[in-house]
Design an enzyme around this catalytic site. Structure first.
Site, mmCIF file in Angstrom:
data_model
loop_
_atom_site.group_PDB
_atom_site.id
_atom_site.type_symbol
_atom_site.label_atom_id
_atom_site.label_comp_id
_atom_site.label_asym_id
_atom_site.label_seq_id
_atom_site.Cartn_x
_atom_site.Cartn_y
_atom_site.Cartn_z
ATOM 1 N N LYS A 1 12.281 -1.543 2.515
ATOM 2 C CA LYS A 1 10.998 -2.620 2.535
ATOM 3 C C LYS A 1 11.047 -3.160 1.180
ATOM 4 O O LYS A 1 10.686 -4.296 1.060
ATOM 5 C CB LYS A 1 9.906 -1.554 2.869
ATOM 6 C CG LYS A 1 8.294 -2.368 2.548
ATOM 7 C CD LYS A 1 7.067 -1.402 2.781
ATOM 8 C CE LYS A 1 7.003 -0.442 1.631
ATOM 9 N NZ LYS A 1 6.249 -0.885 0.507
ATOM 10 N N ARG B 1 -0.337 -5.879 -1.701
ATOM 11 C CA ARG B 1 -0.132 -6.324 -3.205
ATOM 12 C C ARG B 1 1.098 -7.006 -3.355
ATOM 13 O O ARG B 1 1.130 -7.728 -4.489
ATOM 14 C CB ARG B 1 -0.412 -4.953 -4.014
ATOM 15 C CG ARG B 1 -1.407 -3.959 -3.446
ATOM 16 C CD ARG B 1 -1.529 -3.088 -4.617
ATOM 17 N NE ARG B 1 -1.823 -3.366 -5.960
ATOM 18 C CZ ARG B 1 -0.870 -3.675 -6.768
ATOM 19 N NH1 ARG B 1 0.487 -3.590 -6.499
ATOM 20 N NH2 ARG B 1 -1.124 -4.150 -7.915
ATOM 21 N N VAL C 1 3.845 8.282 -12.920
ATOM 22 C CA VAL C 1 3.879 6.863 -12.584
ATOM 23 C C VAL C 1 2.642 6.415 -12.256
ATOM 24 O O VAL C 1 2.093 5.435 -12.940
ATOM 25 C CB VAL C 1 5.075 6.445 -11.632
ATOM 26 C CG1 VAL C 1 5.004 4.861 -11.271
ATOM 27 C CG2 VAL C 1 6.499 6.760 -12.164
ATOM 28 N N ARG D 1 3.312 0.354 7.475
ATOM 29 C CA ARG D 1 3.618 -0.662 6.697
ATOM 30 C C ARG D 1 5.138 -0.283 6.311
ATOM 31 O O ARG D 1 5.581 -1.174 5.675
ATOM 32 C CB ARG D 1 2.680 -0.424 5.638
ATOM 33 C CG ARG D 1 1.172 -0.970 5.835
ATOM 34 C CD ARG D 1 0.341 -1.031 4.716
ATOM 35 N NE ARG D 1 0.969 -1.826 3.667
ATOM 36 C CZ ARG D 1 0.616 -1.819 2.479
ATOM 37 N NH1 ARG D 1 -0.517 -1.208 1.833
ATOM 38 N NH2 ARG D 1 1.506 -2.660 1.490
HETATM 39 C C1 EPZ Z 1 6.990 -0.797 -6.744
HETATM 40 O O1 EPZ Z 1 5.588 -1.124 -7.097
HETATM 41 C C2 EPZ Z 1 6.819 -0.414 -5.349
HETATM 42 N N1 EPZ Z 1 6.516 -1.367 -4.520
HETATM 43 C C3 EPZ Z 1 6.155 1.087 -4.943
HETATM 44 O O2 EPZ Z 1 6.408 1.355 -3.787
HETATM 45 C C4 EPZ Z 1 6.741 2.022 -6.074
HETATM 46 O O3 EPZ Z 1 5.886 3.239 -5.746
HETATM 47 C C5 EPZ Z 1 6.539 1.498 -7.465
HETATM 48 O O4 EPZ Z 1 7.410 0.321 -7.631
HETATM 49 C C6 EPZ Z 1 6.995 2.737 -8.611
HETATM 50 O O5 EPZ Z 1 8.368 2.826 -7.968
HETATM 51 C C7 EPZ Z 1 7.188 -2.437 -4.265
HETATM 52 O O6 EPZ Z 1 8.344 -2.454 -4.640
HETATM 53 C C8 EPZ Z 1 6.831 -3.584 -3.317
HETATM 54 P P1 EPZ Z 1 5.260 -0.714 -10.919
HETATM 55 P P2 EPZ Z 1 4.843 -1.802 -8.552
HETATM 56 O O7 EPZ Z 1 4.782 -2.056 -11.386
HETATM 57 O O8 EPZ Z 1 5.970 -2.675 -8.853
HETATM 58 C C9 EPZ Z 1 1.728 0.023 -14.178
HETATM 59 C C10 EPZ Z 1 5.713 2.239 -1.838
HETATM 60 O O9 EPZ Z 1 5.376 3.263 -1.442
HETATM 61 N N2 EPZ Z 1 1.587 -1.479 -14.257
HETATM 62 O O10 EPZ Z 1 6.587 -0.168 -11.278
HETATM 63 O O11 EPZ Z 1 3.695 -2.225 -8.032
HETATM 64 C C11 EPZ Z 1 1.537 0.448 -12.871
HETATM 65 O O12 EPZ Z 1 0.068 0.494 -13.003
HETATM 66 C C12 EPZ Z 1 5.323 1.439 -2.919
HETATM 67 O O13 EPZ Z 1 6.571 1.524 -0.979
HETATM 68 C C13 EPZ Z 1 0.973 -2.022 -15.517
HETATM 69 O O14 EPZ Z 1 0.199 -1.148 -15.935
HETATM 70 O O15 EPZ Z 1 4.946 -0.464 -9.286
HETATM 71 C C14 EPZ Z 1 2.051 1.706 -12.728
HETATM 72 O O16 EPZ Z 1 1.347 2.834 -13.274
HETATM 73 C C15 EPZ Z 1 4.052 2.160 -3.570
HETATM 74 N N3 EPZ Z 1 1.028 -3.325 -15.443
HETATM 75 C C16 EPZ Z 1 3.420 1.634 -13.389
HETATM 76 O O17 EPZ Z 1 3.255 0.452 -14.264
HETATM 77 C C17 EPZ Z 1 1.865 -4.065 -14.863
HETATM 78 O O18 EPZ Z 1 1.685 -5.377 -14.978
HETATM 79 C C18 EPZ Z 1 4.418 1.308 -12.395
HETATM 80 O O19 EPZ Z 1 4.176 0.164 -11.470
HETATM 81 C C19 EPZ Z 1 2.649 -3.558 -13.875
HETATM 82 C C20 EPZ Z 1 2.692 -2.314 -13.659
#
Ligand code: EPZ
Length: 419
Positions: free
Chosen positions: A22, A93, A328, A398
């Protein structure tokens, strides 16, 4: 809304085939917007988020043809509008992933600001700051991100945090920028590598994918190609944990054992016997109860946060006391409260869960709150006495294709009940 009813039973045994990832298919579908001609994507998983993404691209005027076996043909040249409306983004998202490609290819984008979700506030500031550093003019008002750029310019970016979709958005933007972009502190997830390979298949020039430093040489245009999405490592891990929790055995096919080392090591620590081949993983507990294992989530290649809830379920019935530290996301323990309803012995202290394994859980009605939490409730139901009824299972649909069929084929008693 549908419900799932799982009746706890004995060990599960059998085999499952894994679908495309996904979290690779979503950025790759967004990345088709970069192309100047038709693109064919294969091994796309049949998931609600994919349908949402196809709807989003379709709303933009992009022509999509869904062929036999989830092969999607995309013609991005028919695009009419460069916007991702709130009513779609609020359901997924990951729609933010069209931002980078639209600004890079068409010089403008209007994307609804993704709200938070159950697991955390999940800001996108790093996506926006990176695009600004590449010369985009970004305005955020009335809940929308409006971005404009004559042509993005390559530059050196140092990301404050490791962000998977942030890295993906900026890598896609840089692919068509003028000059070279270096992204430091980039995410190393396999899905980032898959996206880089897809962009290179279209004629992109990306190197360093899988390391924390990406070097992207912008090109004038990207051509269509045919690309097959990598297997889903989280779906793989979910079925392996299910077999481990029940003391059973499983053969997981059409997967890749090299992209979930941290998970396989934890399963061996829990007492599983694991064998692997090019595209398969077998796990056998030989009827034993799993041993409790400590988990500390962190960006790849460390233990994935998307497997945290599943291991929480395993630890609930494992032999011993364990801790799970979630580093995370700030609120990724919604499943813990539901597992307590099933009789789990868990204490939450900040971002750490302390779990004392019990012999058996007892079935109860529980609520799915987010994708992976709901999957963990399904596998907890496998080892809970009596019926576990899971509500709001749209979360599951999803990210898991045919979950009740796959678990039924493994000998579980699980039915979907329309509400
Ligand atoms: C991706 O989300 C995945 N989704 C998530 O999978 C996964 O849990 C996550 O990466 C971590 O591995 C997709 O790939 C579609 P991040 P993403 O940006 O990219 C902070 C699932 O279950 N952050 O790596 O949104 C954020 O708040 C989903 O399939 C900022 O602060 O995660 C978090 O604490 C859930 N500012 C951390 O970084 C930003 O601009 C990591 O988030 C971006 C992120």
């Amino acid at each position: 809304m549908d419900k799932l009813i799982i009746t706890g039973g004995g060990p599960i045994h059998g085999g499952v085939r894994i679908a495309g990832a996904k979290n690779s298919a979503l950025p790759i579908l967004a990345g088709t917007l970069l192309a100047s001609s038709r693109v064919t994507i294969k091994n796309v998983p049949h998931l609600h988020d994919i349908t949402t993404t196809m709807g989003l691209l379709g709303r933009m005027g992009v022509e999509l043809v869904l062929n036999e076996g989830m092969v999607i043909e995309v013609d991005p040249t028919t695009i009419q509008t460069y916007s991702a409306p709130y009513e779609l983004v609020k359901t997924m998202r990951a729609s933010i992933l069209v931002l980078g490609p639209l600004v890079a290819r068409y010089g403008e984008a209007e994307v609804s600001l993704p709200g938070g979700c159950a697991i955390g506030q999940r800001p996108v500031n790093l996506h926006l700051e990176g695009l600004q550093a590449m010369g985009a003019e970004i305005n955020v008002e009335n809940g929308y991100i409006r971005a404009k750029a004559k042509r993005l310019k390559g530059t050196r970016l140092v990301l404050d945090l490791v962000t998977v979709t942030g890295t993906e958005n900026l890598m896609m933007a840089a692919a068509l920028a003028d000059g070279e972009t270096i992204i430091e502190n980039a995410a190393r997830e396999p899905e980032v590598v898959d996206l880089a390979n897809f962009i290179n298949a279209m004629g992109g020039k990306i190197s360093g994918a899988g390391t924390d430093t990406l070097v992207i040489e912008g090109v004038e245009k990207l051509n269509g190609c045919e690309y097959s999405v990598m297997p889903d490592r989280i779906e793989t891990g979910t079925y392996l944990v299910a077999a481990a929790m029940t003391g059973g055995s499983i053969m997981v096919k059409d997967t890749d054992p090299t992209i979930l080392d941290a998970v396989l090591l934890k399963l061996e620590e829990a007492g599983a016997t694991i064998e692997t081949g090019d595209d398969w993983i077998s796990l056998d507990m030989k009827g034993k109860r799993p041993k409790a294992v400590n988990i500390h989530t962190a960006p790849y290649p460390a233990f994935p946060t998307d497997m945290q809830a599943q291991f929480a379920a395993l630890n609930c019935v494992a032999d011993g006391v364990s801790t799970i530290k979630e580093t995370v996301f700030e609120n990724r323990f919604m499943h813990i409260h539901e597992m307590q309803r099933l009789g789990a012995d868990i204490q939450l202290e900040g971002n750490t869960a302390i779990i004392r394994g019990v012999e058996r859980l007892t079935g109860a009605p529980v609520m799915a709150t987010d994708l992976r939490a709901s999957a963990s409730l399904v596998i907890a139901g496998l080892v809970a006495e009596g019926d576990t009824t899971i509500e709001r299972i749209y979360h599951i649909d999803r990210g898991y294709d045919c979950i009740e069929e796959k678990f039924s084929s493994l000998g579980a008693t699980i039915v979907r009940v329309p509400e």
